[in-house]
Enzyme design. Structure first.
Site, PDB file in Angstrom:
ATOM      1  N   CYS A   3      38.217  30.526  37.630  1.00 25.39           N
ATOM      2  CA  CYS A   3      37.736  31.919  37.646  1.00 25.39           C
ATOM      3  C   CYS A   3      38.892  32.383  38.364  1.00 25.39           C
ATOM      4  CB  CYS A   3      36.469  32.231  38.270  1.00 25.39           C
ATOM      5  SG  CYS A   3      36.325  31.712  39.977  1.00 25.39           S
ATOM      6  N   ARG A   9      32.086  32.630  40.702  1.00 29.72           N
ATOM      7  CA  ARG A   9      31.848  31.957  39.456  1.00 29.72           C
ATOM      8  C   ARG A   9      32.061  30.432  39.262  1.00 29.72           C
ATOM      9  NH1 ARG A   9      34.757  36.380  36.296  1.00 29.72           N
ATOM     10  NH2 ARG A   9      35.998  36.046  37.933  1.00 29.72           N
ATOM     11  N   ASP A 119      32.381  39.361  37.092  1.00 30.09           N
ATOM     12  CA  ASP A 119      32.792  39.090  38.272  1.00 30.09           C
ATOM     13  C   ASP A 119      31.909  39.495  39.362  1.00 30.09           C
ATOM     14  OD1 ASP A 119      34.045  38.662  40.917  1.00 30.09           O
ATOM     15  OD2 ASP A 119      36.015  39.485  40.210  1.00 30.09           O
TER      16      ASP A 119
HETATM   17  P1  4NP Z   1      35.719  34.662  41.401  1.00 29.59           P
HETATM   18  O1  4NP Z   1      35.348  36.129  42.229  1.00 29.59           O
HETATM   19  O2  4NP Z   1      36.663  34.698  40.610  1.00 29.59           O
HETATM   20  O3  4NP Z   1      34.372  34.678  40.671  1.00 29.59           O
HETATM   21  O4  4NP Z   1      35.873  33.880  42.659  1.00 29.59           O
HETATM   22  C1  4NP Z   1      36.330  36.777  42.902  1.00 29.59           C
HETATM   23  C2  4NP Z   1      36.517  36.202  44.156  1.00 29.59           C
HETATM   24  C3  4NP Z   1      37.452  37.149  45.086  1.00 29.59           C
HETATM   25  C4  4NP Z   1      38.213  37.941  44.464  1.00 29.59           C
HETATM   26  C5  4NP Z   1      37.893  38.626  43.181  1.00 29.59           C
HETATM   27  C6  4NP Z   1      36.995  37.785  42.571  1.00 29.59           C
HETATM   28  N1  4NP Z   1      39.088  38.750  45.400  1.00 29.59           N
HETATM   29  O5  4NP Z   1      39.420  39.626  44.933  1.00 29.59           O
HETATM   30  O6  4NP Z   1      39.462  38.477  46.446  1.00 29.59           O
END
Ligand code: 4NP
Length: 150
Positions: A3, A9, A119
């Site tokens: 991800c 995720r 997300d």
């Molecule tokens: P992930 O979610 O891709 O599912 O781990 C996110 C975690 C952090 C961020 C964006 C999405 N961020 O912008 O820091």
């Protein structure tokens, strides 16, 4: 399992799949990574840990890392959560055979639809629960595929 941040995720997909692989006695190596470098070395988001724990899956032992082109060498399948992850991973492919390894994580639930796991990072606990339900169903579908492959 890939991800963006590797704190919501993909660690859920990683931890849940690991648990189901153990339950089924399968011999499969699972790992996860993020395309971004924002959270390297961090444990998963506490809301994801809390949601997974409610359903009996522990994620707190996982640590975020960034996806690299070496992952193409080490893994047979690279499963991405959304279209943006797909493009970021594809940019690191060294040749056509690398690119062939990249699939949408939800492909096993919704074949060829390029469906994304939303997300939840800027969302509420309800969004984290919805991600859990989706990833739970998708990992069940993936386990069925792995059982039939072995
Ligand atoms: P992930 O979610 O891709 O599912 O781990 C996110 C975690 C952090 C961020 C964006 C999405 N961020 O912008 O820091």
């Amino acid at each position: 399992m890939v991800c963006l941040g590797n704190i919501c995720r993909s660690p859920l997909a990683d931890g849940l799949l690991l648990r189901k692989i153990k339950e089924q006695g399968l011999d499969v190596i699972v790992d996860s990574a993020g395309t971004a470098n924002y959270h390297i070395g961090k444990a998963p988001d506490h809301r994801m840990i809390q949601t997974a724990a409610k359903h009996g899956t522990s994620l707190e032992f996982l640590r975020a890392r960034q996806f690299t082109s070496k992952d193409f060498q080490n893994f047979d399948h690279i499963l991405v959560m959304d279209q943006s992850n797909y493009h970021n991973v594809a940019k690191l492919a060294r040749h056509a055979d690398d690119l062939k390894k990249v699939e949408y994580f939800l492909h096993y639930l919704y074949p060829n639809q390029k469906e994304a796991v939303p997300d939840p990072y800027y969302g509420t606990l309800k969004d984290f629960e919805e991600v859990y339900q989706l990833v739970d169903k998708a990992t069940d579908a993936l386990i069925q595929k792995l059982i039939h492959e072995h």
